[in-house]
Every structure is written in C-alpha cells, then in structure tokens.
Design an enzyme around this catalytic site. Structure first.
Site, PDB file in Angstrom:
ATOM      1  N   SER A  98       0.831  -1.208   0.000  1.00 28.74           N
ATOM      2  CA  SER A  98       0.000   0.000   0.000  1.00 28.74           C
ATOM      3  C   SER A  98       0.868   1.262   0.000  1.00 28.74           C
ATOM      4  CB  SER A  98      -0.878  -0.003   1.260  1.00 28.74           C
ATOM      5  OG  SER A  98      -1.431   1.279   1.485  1.00 28.74           O
ATOM      6  N   TYR A 140      -2.068   5.532  -4.281  1.00 30.84           N
ATOM      7  CA  TYR A 140      -3.014   6.620  -4.053  1.00 30.84           C
ATOM      8  C   TYR A 140      -2.350   7.847  -4.641  1.00 30.84           C
ATOM      9  CZ  TYR A 140      -5.769   4.153  -0.439  1.00 30.84           C
ATOM     10  OH  TYR A 140      -6.585   3.294   0.250  1.00 30.84           O
ATOM     11  N   THR A 176      -5.886   2.912  -6.908  1.00 36.05           N
ATOM     12  CA  THR A 176      -7.153   2.847  -6.158  1.00 36.05           C
ATOM     13  C   THR A 176      -7.938   4.125  -6.396  1.00 36.05           C
ATOM     14  OG1 THR A 176      -6.155   1.433  -4.473  1.00 36.05           O
ATOM     15  CG2 THR A 176      -8.157   2.595  -3.844  1.00 36.05           C
ATOM     16  N   HIS A 195     -13.864  -1.399  -1.585  1.00 40.32           N
ATOM     17  CA  HIS A 195     -12.927  -1.153  -0.493  1.00 40.32           C
ATOM     18  C   HIS A 195     -13.348  -1.924   0.772  1.00 40.32           C
ATOM     19  CE1 HIS A 195      -9.473   1.723  -0.113  1.00 40.32           C
ATOM     20  NE2 HIS A 195      -9.569   1.379   1.149  1.00 40.32           N
TER      21      HIS A 195
HETATM   22  C1  FNR Z   1      -7.845  -1.741   3.335  1.00 43.59           C
HETATM   23  N1  FNR Z   1      -7.974  -1.526   1.963  1.00 43.59           N
HETATM   24  C2  FNR Z   1      -7.059  -0.720   1.299  1.00 43.59           C
HETATM   25  N2  FNR Z   1      -7.121  -0.589  -0.044  1.00 43.59           N
HETATM   26  C3  FNR Z   1      -6.213   0.156  -0.722  1.00 43.59           C
HETATM   27  O1  FNR Z   1      -6.304   0.258  -1.943  1.00 43.59           O
HETATM   28  N3  FNR Z   1      -5.203   0.765  -0.031  1.00 43.59           N
HETATM   29  C4  FNR Z   1      -5.068   0.680   1.318  1.00 43.59           C
HETATM   30  O2  FNR Z   1      -4.134   1.221   1.895  1.00 43.59           O
HETATM   31  C5  FNR Z   1      -6.046  -0.073   2.030  1.00 43.59           C
HETATM   32  N4  FNR Z   1      -5.983  -0.188   3.409  1.00 43.59           N
HETATM   33  C6  FNR Z   1      -6.848  -1.051   4.058  1.00 43.59           C
HETATM   34  C7  FNR Z   1      -6.696  -1.267   5.427  1.00 43.59           C
HETATM   35  C8  FNR Z   1      -7.522  -2.181   6.066  1.00 43.59           C
HETATM   36  C9  FNR Z   1      -7.358  -2.424   7.540  1.00 43.59           C
HETATM   37  C10 FNR Z   1      -8.508  -2.895   5.332  1.00 43.59           C
HETATM   38  C11 FNR Z   1      -9.390  -3.922   6.004  1.00 43.59           C
HETATM   39  C12 FNR Z   1      -8.662  -2.676   3.998  1.00 43.59           C
HETATM   40  C13 FNR Z   1      -8.980  -2.276   1.187  1.00 43.59           C
HETATM   41  C14 FNR Z   1      -8.456  -3.635   0.786  1.00 43.59           C
HETATM   42  O3  FNR Z   1      -7.370  -3.524  -0.097  1.00 43.59           O
HETATM   43  C15 FNR Z   1      -9.536  -4.467   0.100  1.00 43.59           C
HETATM   44  O4  FNR Z   1     -10.056  -3.756  -0.982  1.00 43.59           O
HETATM   45  C16 FNR Z   1     -10.680  -4.854   1.029  1.00 43.59           C
HETATM   46  O5  FNR Z   1     -10.222  -5.076   2.332  1.00 43.59           O
HETATM   47  C17 FNR Z   1     -11.375  -6.111   0.504  1.00 43.59           C
HETATM   48  O6  FNR Z   1     -12.413  -6.511   1.322  1.00 43.59           O
HETATM   49  P1  FNR Z   1     -12.254  -7.684   2.429  1.00 43.59           P
HETATM   50  O7  FNR Z   1     -11.445  -8.785   1.793  1.00 43.59           O
HETATM   51  O8  FNR Z   1     -11.563  -7.064   3.582  1.00 43.59           O
HETATM   52  O9  FNR Z   1     -13.649  -8.079   2.719  1.00 43.59           O
END
Ligand code: FNR
Length: 409
Positions: free
Chosen positions: A134, A157, A183, A305
């Site tokens: 990330s 990002y 994203t 997300h």
């Molecule tokens: C995320 N997600 C996320 N997505 C992204 O593009 N950059 C990021 O920094 C983050 N950070 C992040 C932190 C935490 C704690 C969570 C739970 C999620 C979203 C992640 O990449 C993903 O899209 C979702 O978590 C998918 O859903 P599930 O598998 O958690 O149900």
C-alpha cells in the site's frame, strides 16, 4: 489432500523453542479465517480490531460483501479424474500458485507492531503468493521489496502533491514491483462510526474509554510504543507521523492528502508512463470497466474497499458476470471484498473472474500471528480452494466455468 503450501513451511517443531511451538499450535488450531479473527480479537486492542473489521455507515455493504456469496451455489461435475489438480494461474504478469493474492492494507504497523508490512511480504514470499504493498504502508516500499524476492504489486493513491506522486512511481519501478494498481474509491475517507465508538486515536491515547482496551494488550502496547515505524508514513519520510485524536480526524487527515480532482485523463497518463501491468481498483460498473479498458488498463479490481467507503454499493461478486460480458474475455478481472472461504474464490472464478484479492482474510492472519499468521491464512484458503476444485471435478483453473455455479435468489 496436499496443497501447494507444505506443512514444512512451519519448520520442524524440534528447532523451535517452547514459545514458538505453543504459538504454532495456537495458529494451527485456527481452522478457518473466522477463527483467525477470534484470535486477532484477543491479541490486538479493540479500537484497532474495530478499525480492521469495521465498515462505513450502517455496514450494510460490509455484510453484503460476505452474504452475497450465499446467492451462488456450486454445481459439481461427477466422475472426473481429479487425482492430480493444479491451482496455478497468472495475474498482472505474475505466475501465482493459487488464484488469490494479498491486497493492499495501509498502516499494518497497527495490526502487527514493529514488522508491520514486512511480516506480510515475508509470508507471501515463503509460499510464492503475490503481495500488494500500500502507498500508506508504515514501512517503506524499498524495505518491503527487500524482504522478498517474490513478485509484488504496488497500490497507488495519487496525492495532492504531484511531485511526491511522481517521485513515488519512480521508486516503485526502481524497486522492481511488477504491476501498478491505482485505487480510485478513496477521494475522501469513509464514515466509520465503529472507530469513533471504540475511541480510535493515533498514537493510542489512554482515555477513560480506551485505557482498559490498550492495557489489556500489553504485548501489543509495548511493541507499538517502542517501534519507530508505528504510524510513520513509510513512503514519505518527510511527512510527519500520523497523529490524530479521533477517527474523524483520521479520516480528514487522510482525505487531505488525496488528489480530489483525479480524472480518467490522469489515469490514462499513468497507464502510459507505467508501461506494464496496470489495474484500476474500485471499479463498480460496466461503464467504468469499459473506460478502464479504453485507457489501456490491463486489469480491473471490482471492489468497494471492503465496505469501508461508500455504504450501499453492491457486492463485487454480483458484478462479475455483467462486467465480464462487457469487457470480453481478455481483460483481467479481480474480485475483492468478502472473500473468507475457498469456495468464495471458486464461485468468483466460475462467474468470470481471473483471481480474488484478500483484505481482512489477510489482516486477520497478520494481527493474529504476524508472518506465521499470514502463512496460516493463506494455507487455510489454499486448502479450502483446492478441496473445492477437487469436489467440483475441476483439475485446472481453466476448467472452472460458468456451468459450475448457479444463482439462487
Ligand atoms: C484496506 N484496503 C485498502 N485498499 C487500498 O487500496 N489501499 C489501502 O491502503 C487499504 N488499506 C486497508 C486497510 C484495512 C485495515 C482494510 C481492512 C482494507 C482495502 C483492501 O485492499 C480491500 O479492498 C478490502 O479489504 C477487501 O475486502 P475484504 O477482503 O476485507 O472483505
């Protein structure tokens, strides 16, 4: 049944000291991803656990991401020779042992103080899985690349500060990341009321509300307070550490960093400049999927997300069929959201996806046991997925087709 991840991944018990043996047996007694969540709940403070598990507003989308999978039933084919099966496939130019990978999750130093993202990347490398770093990792993208020689993706990002964003992409290329993922669902932060209720603050503030929560997890607290990486924006060493007193301030602080006037023209420019596998994460409509194809993205990640941003959006699994029909067979589609079982991955592929990505399924493993916990999460899903393939009569990923799943409303 034997999977791709050998039991020996967890080294011989004889070489471990007593604590490690106990730790390993605790992880091995987590039989599914929900068990890992229960263990994580015991190991990290409630505000952090809620930050991971929570979603936006009424958490309707969060719940539906999971429950939507129940609308699809698996139709097994009988009397097929399944004495040997392969779960191998490829995504974003990377050969992977099974059709799922670790998605980007920022601020992993909160879930596993000290090592943070390094634990996840090391676990992925150990089993040959793909890891997506990330932008908002606590460790730097170079540190993450340094602990693993397996293929990796980078999630980007786009920040307000154009110079910083450009510099970031140069570093990503130089560090050898194979694919880039933009994203697009985070122009501002989601409204996560769970965080406000549980008293999320960074660094942890020992208020009357949260003091017990943090004090009851002394190992976590010690690790968090003593690590110089906790809440550092690893990739931006000149930016101050994140310091916010409540969840609203956290969302606002993050929101201020993002470029809000990002458009398809910016995305197209990035695709050209990157000149390699490029995914857009956060696509939720056939129209945007077609737009992504038009600007040259090689993959789309159907994602809300994990229900953390806009509540009321559909579950990604419900979009796969329509979007596959719209973009045709060549564009790569990833389902992201609600993946908790190997059968969820099988259903996603049967409906037309190339792979799935893991958010909370991965973070639960990380919070429960660092590197070993992530290996355990991957191992659970790999075993479930290969068992599902075997029982459904499929010997390779290509054999999983639309006829293996039916929708029931
Ligand atoms: C995320 N997600 C996320 N997505 C992204 O593009 N950059 C990021 O920094 C983050 N950070 C992040 C932190 C935490 C704690 C969570 C739970 C999620 C979203 C992640 O990449 C993903 O899209 C979702 O978590 C998918 O859903 P599930 O598998 O958690 O149900």
């Amino acid at each position: 049944m034997s999977g791709c991840i050998p039991a020996s991944t967890h080294d011989s018990f004889h070489e471990k000291d007593k604590n490690e043996v106990v730790e390993m047996s605790v992880l091995m007694s987590c039989y599914n991803i929900d068990d890992l969540a229960k263990l994580a709940r015991r190991r990290i403070p409630k505000p952090v656990f809620d930050y991971v598990e929570g979603g936006a507003d009424d958490e309707v989308t969060l719940a539906q991401n999971i429950s939507a999978f129940r609308r699809y039933q698996i139709v097994p084919r009988a009397l097929r020779d399944v004495s040997s099966i392969s779960t191998e496939t490829s995504i974003m130019g990377c050969q992977i042992p099974f059709p799922f990978y670790i998605s980007a999750t920022g601020f992993s130093g909160m879930m596993y103080p000290g090592e943070g993202e390094l634990a996840g990347a090391k676990a992925a490398a150990k089993v040959g899985a793909l890891y997506m770093a990330s932008t908002f990792s606590n460790r730097t993208l170079e540190e993450i690349a340094g602990v693993s020689d397996a293929d990796k993706l980078f999630q980007v990002y786009v920040l307000n500060d154009q110079r910083l964003s450009e510099e970031l992409l140069r570093r990503v290329k130089q560090a050898g990341y194979k694919g880039l993922c933009l994203t697009v669902d985070t122009v501002t932060g989601g409204n996560r009321e769970r965080d406000a209720r549980s008293g999320l603050s960074i660094p942890p503030r020992l208020t009357i509300k949260s003091v017990m929560q943090y004090m009851m997890r002394p190992k976590w607290l010690l690790g968090y307070m003593s690590s110089p990486h906790s809440m550092a924006l690893g990739n931006f060493p000149n930016m101050p550490k994140v310091s916010v007193t409540n969840s609203e301030a956290f969302t606002a602080a993050m929101g201020q960093l993002f470029k809000k006037n990002l458009t398809w023209a910016d995305a197209e420019k990035m695709v050209k400049e990157w000149d390699g596998p490029f995914a857009i994460k956060g696509i939720m409509s056939a129209a945007d999927a077609l737009k992504a194809k038009e600007i040259g993205a090689t993959a789309i990640i159907l994602s809300n997300h994990g229900g953390r941003q806009l509540d009321g959006t559909p579950a990604p699994i419900d979009l796969v069929e329509e979007i596959r029909a719209a973009v045709g067979p060549d564009m790569e589609i990833v389902v992201d959201g609600g993946i908790r079982r190997g059968t969820d991955i099988f259903k996603s592929l049967a409906l037309g996806a190339n792979a799935c990505s893991l958010g909370r399924a991965y973070v639960r493993g990380l919070s429960a046991g660092g590197e070993a916990g992530v290996v355990r999460a991957l191992q659970i899903l790999e075993t479930e997925f290969s068992r599902c393939m075997t029982l459904a009569g499929c010997t390779s990923i290509d054999e999983i087709t639309r006829e293996h799943v039916k929708r029931v409303d």
